[in-house]
Design a protein around this motif. Structure first.
Motif, PDB file in Angstrom:
ATOM      1  N   ARG A  99     -11.291  32.473  57.229  1.00  0.00           N
ATOM      2  CA  ARG A  99     -10.390  31.704  56.366  1.00  0.00           C
ATOM      3  C   ARG A  99     -10.112  32.458  55.063  1.00  0.00           C
ATOM      4  O   ARG A  99      -8.968  32.497  54.600  1.00  0.00           O
ATOM      5  CB  ARG A  99     -11.005  30.334  56.064  1.00  0.00           C
ATOM      6  N   VAL A 100     -11.148  33.062  54.490  1.00  0.00           N
ATOM      7  CA  VAL A 100     -10.963  33.849  53.272  1.00  0.00           C
ATOM      8  C   VAL A 100     -10.088  35.064  53.556  1.00  0.00           C
ATOM      9  O   VAL A 100      -9.227  35.432  52.744  1.00  0.00           O
ATOM     10  CB  VAL A 100     -12.326  34.288  52.699  1.00  0.00           C
ATOM     11  N   LEU A 101     -10.288  35.672  54.715  1.00  0.00           N
ATOM     12  CA  LEU A 101      -9.486  36.838  55.094  1.00  0.00           C
ATOM     13  C   LEU A 101      -8.015  36.461  55.230  1.00  0.00           C
ATOM     14  O   LEU A 101      -7.118  37.203  54.804  1.00  0.00           O
ATOM     15  CB  LEU A 101     -10.006  37.421  56.405  1.00  0.00           C
ATOM     16  N   ALA A 102      -7.745  35.297  55.831  1.00  0.00           N
ATOM     17  CA  ALA A 102      -6.367  34.838  55.971  1.00  0.00           C
ATOM     18  C   ALA A 102      -5.732  34.603  54.603  1.00  0.00           C
ATOM     19  O   ALA A 102      -4.574  34.968  54.362  1.00  0.00           O
ATOM     20  CB  ALA A 102      -6.317  33.562  56.798  1.00  0.00           C
ATOM     21  N   TYR A 103      -6.502  34.006  53.689  1.00  0.00           N
ATOM     22  CA  TYR A 103      -5.990  33.777  52.327  1.00  0.00           C
ATOM     23  C   TYR A 103      -5.715  35.103  51.629  1.00  0.00           C
ATOM     24  O   TYR A 103      -4.682  35.273  50.977  1.00  0.00           O
ATOM     25  CB  TYR A 103      -7.008  32.964  51.526  1.00  0.00           C
ATOM     26  N   ARG A 104      -6.630  36.065  51.793  1.00  0.00           N
ATOM     27  CA  ARG A 104      -6.444  37.363  51.149  1.00  0.00           C
ATOM     28  C   ARG A 104      -5.202  38.072  51.680  1.00  0.00           C
ATOM     29  O   ARG A 104      -4.438  38.677  50.933  1.00  0.00           O
ATOM     30  CB  ARG A 104      -7.673  38.232  51.368  1.00  0.00           C
ATOM     31  N   LYS A 105      -4.988  37.971  52.994  1.00  0.00           N
ATOM     32  CA  LYS A 105      -3.812  38.600  53.581  1.00  0.00           C
ATOM     33  C   LYS A 105      -2.527  37.962  53.056  1.00  0.00           C
ATOM     34  O   LYS A 105      -1.533  38.657  52.817  1.00  0.00           O
ATOM     35  CB  LYS A 105      -3.866  38.486  55.106  1.00  0.00           C
ATOM     36  N   GLN A 106      -2.545  36.650  52.851  1.00  0.00           N
ATOM     37  CA  GLN A 106      -1.378  35.978  52.288  1.00  0.00           C
ATOM     38  C   GLN A 106      -1.073  36.517  50.900  1.00  0.00           C
ATOM     39  O   GLN A 106       0.074  36.811  50.561  1.00  0.00           O
ATOM     40  CB  GLN A 106      -1.615  34.471  52.220  1.00  0.00           C
ATOM     41  N   GLN A 107      -2.120  36.644  50.071  1.00  0.00           N
ATOM     42  CA  GLN A 107      -1.926  37.125  48.706  1.00  0.00           C
ATOM     43  C   GLN A 107      -1.451  38.575  48.694  1.00  0.00           C
ATOM     44  O   GLN A 107      -0.621  38.958  47.852  1.00  0.00           O
ATOM     45  CB  GLN A 107      -3.230  36.989  47.919  1.00  0.00           C
ATOM     46  N   GLU A 108      -1.955  39.380  49.602  1.00  0.00           N
ATOM     47  CA  GLU A 108      -1.520  40.776  49.669  1.00  0.00           C
ATOM     48  C   GLU A 108      -0.071  40.872  50.117  1.00  0.00           C
ATOM     49  O   GLU A 108       0.675  41.747  49.647  1.00  0.00           O
ATOM     50  CB  GLU A 108      -2.430  41.562  50.613  1.00  0.00           C
ATOM     51  N   GLU A 109       0.350  39.985  51.034  1.00  0.00           N
ATOM     52  CA  GLU A 109       1.743  39.965  51.461  1.00  0.00           C
ATOM     53  C   GLU A 109       2.662  39.644  50.284  1.00  0.00           C
ATOM     54  O   GLU A 109       3.731  40.230  50.135  1.00  0.00           O
ATOM     55  CB  GLU A 109       1.940  38.926  52.572  1.00  0.00           C
ATOM     56  N   LEU A 110       2.227  38.732  49.430  1.00  0.00           N
ATOM     57  CA  LEU A 110       3.025  38.362  48.263  1.00  0.00           C
ATOM     58  C   LEU A 110       3.134  39.514  47.273  1.00  0.00           C
ATOM     59  O   LEU A 110       4.099  39.591  46.501  1.00  0.00           O
ATOM     60  CB  LEU A 110       2.411  37.138  47.577  1.00  0.00           C
ATOM     61  N   LYS A 111       2.147  40.409  47.276  1.00  0.00           N
ATOM     62  CA  LYS A 111       2.145  41.555  46.371  1.00  0.00           C
ATOM     63  C   LYS A 111       2.676  42.816  47.054  1.00  0.00           C
ATOM     64  O   LYS A 111       2.445  43.933  46.580  1.00  0.00           O
ATOM     65  CB  LYS A 111       0.731  41.811  45.847  1.00  0.00           C
ATOM     66  N   GLY A 112       3.387  42.647  48.146  1.00  0.00           N
ATOM     67  CA  GLY A 112       3.968  43.781  48.828  1.00  0.00           C
ATOM     68  C   GLY A 112       2.974  44.634  49.593  1.00  0.00           C
ATOM     69  O   GLY A 112       3.195  45.839  49.790  1.00  0.00           O
TER      70      GLY A 112
END
Length: 392
Positions: A99-112
């Motif tokens: 779940r934390v990994l999924a959240y981190r990937k979302q945030q990284e997607e937002l930062k390009g």
């Protein structure tokens, strides 16, 4: 089960989460509402979610929300959970990590696609001043608005299994800083001094909002090869006036270093520090470069006076910016994840082999034969492997 829809991938799941602004992380309402697919990751996560008790669900949700809010107590509890050897808790730990990994990937997607945190591995021989450096370096970073987490691995006793955990006691100022988190962990006999869960602890620290993660290893040896496979930048700390340093440090370790730092460069040790710096500068010119965009630096600093600490941070920033611009940092991280997957597979396969009934039955006699010199280790290994495979 229906045929796999190739358009439905883990990446498309993340993209949907980002675009819609909804919580598609495991065991959320939106996740449950998604149509069942043949995709194995989703099916596994869904089944694990359905098997949770209400108490386990609430506990994992509390840890997850606490991590996102940056609560240090929840981060410490989460790392304890991933370090456990209890079978059921290991399942819960992997669900939290996913779940934390999924959240981190979302945030990284937002930062390009830019990583959320900068991972730095720190190692060196005993007495190099690693803890003193982290104390000064960490305070400088928190003073500049960064949030710093320190994962310090202490060697465990082979006799008692205990560990002194002395690093946190030597970082008195940093341990009281609310923008810093220090987690000492015992190596527990793990080869290389880096625990098998250190990589997972890094993910949790990043999920908790720490943008700089420092991983301190036990000392010079196999630990460098382990920590280099989980950080963005590897820094080797060397004390001055320690004898023939170039003979005492393995060539392979020097080749892995992105920066070599000569510590304690003050007072009477300033002249020896300059000499060691010159020796390593010459030595690095003869070694093959690991990166096409970065030349390893040899620097000196003093944790007592603070001289050179800011210059080292500027060099670290230049390393990270160059790696991001060339996409080498992102490629390095992807390769590291595969390396650690196979490392965990090897650990699990060895444990499975050792616990197999046929192997446990044959092992005592074969060990005695090998110890007595009646049987070669190679033949004994072949017999054990045959016992393992023939009973499958």
């Amino acid at each position: 089960m229906r045929t796999l829809n190739l358009a439905w991938t883990w990446r498309s799941y993340l993209t949907a989460a980002v675009n819609c602004g909804r919580d598609y992380s495991p065991w959320s309402a939106a996740w449950i509402a998604l149509p069942r697919r043949a995709y194995c990751v989703e099916a596994t996560l869904r089944q694990q979610m359905e098997d949770l008790t209400e108490r386990e669900r609430r506990g994992l949700d509390r840890l997850y929300q606490g991590l996102l809010q940056g609560q240090r107590a929840c981060l410490a509890e989460s790392i304890t959970l991933v370090e456990t050897q209890h079978p059921r808790k290991k399942v819960l730990a992997q669900m939290l990590l996913q779940r934390v990994l999924a959240y981190r990937k979302q945030q990284e997607e937002l930062k390009g696609g830019k990583p959320l945190a900068f991972r730095v591995g720190l190692s060196g021989p005993p007495g190099a001043g690693k803890s003193s450096f982290i104390e000064v370096f960490g305070k400088m970073l928190t003073g500049r608005g960064h949030r710093v987490s320190v994962l310090a691995v202490d060697p465990s006793s082979c006799t008692s299994g205990g560990s002194l955990m002395g690093d946190k006691t030597r970082m008195t100022e940093l341990s009281r800083d609310m923008n810093a988190f220090i987690r000492p962990s015992p190596s527990s006999g793990t080869l290389g001094g880096v625990t098998r869960t250190t990589n997972e602890a890094i993910v949790l620290c990043e999920g908790a909002g720490y943008d700089i993660v420092l991983v301190e290893t036990v000392g010079v040896g196999q630990s460098e090869f382990a920590v280099a496979d989980m950080v963005d930048m590897f820094v080797l700390l060397i004390p001055p006036a320690g004898g023939d340093e170039l003979q005492g440090i393995k060539r392979g370790i020097i080749e892995m270093a992105d920066a070599v730092v000569v510590t304690k460069a003050d007072g009477e040790l300033l002249v020896p520090a300059r000499r060691v710096q010159a020796e390593y500068t010459s030595a690095l010119k003869l070694l093959r470069k690991r990166s096409s965009v970065w030349n390893p630096k040899v620097m000196r600093l003093s944790s007592r006076t603070g001289d050179g600490v800011s210059r080292l941070w500027e060099a670290m920033r230049a390393f990270r910016e160059g790696g991001l611009a060339s996409s080498q940092l992102q490629a390095r991280r992807r390769q590291q994840q595969t390396v650690w997957m196979w490392s965990l597979i090897r650990d699990s396969a060895l444990h499975l082999f050792q616990e197999h009934p046929a192997v446990r039955a044959a092992l005592p006699q074969l060990q005695r034969s090998v110890s007595a010199g009646d049987l070669t280790p190679g033949l004994a290994a072949d017999l054990l492997l045959k016992a393992f495979t023939s009973s499958q």
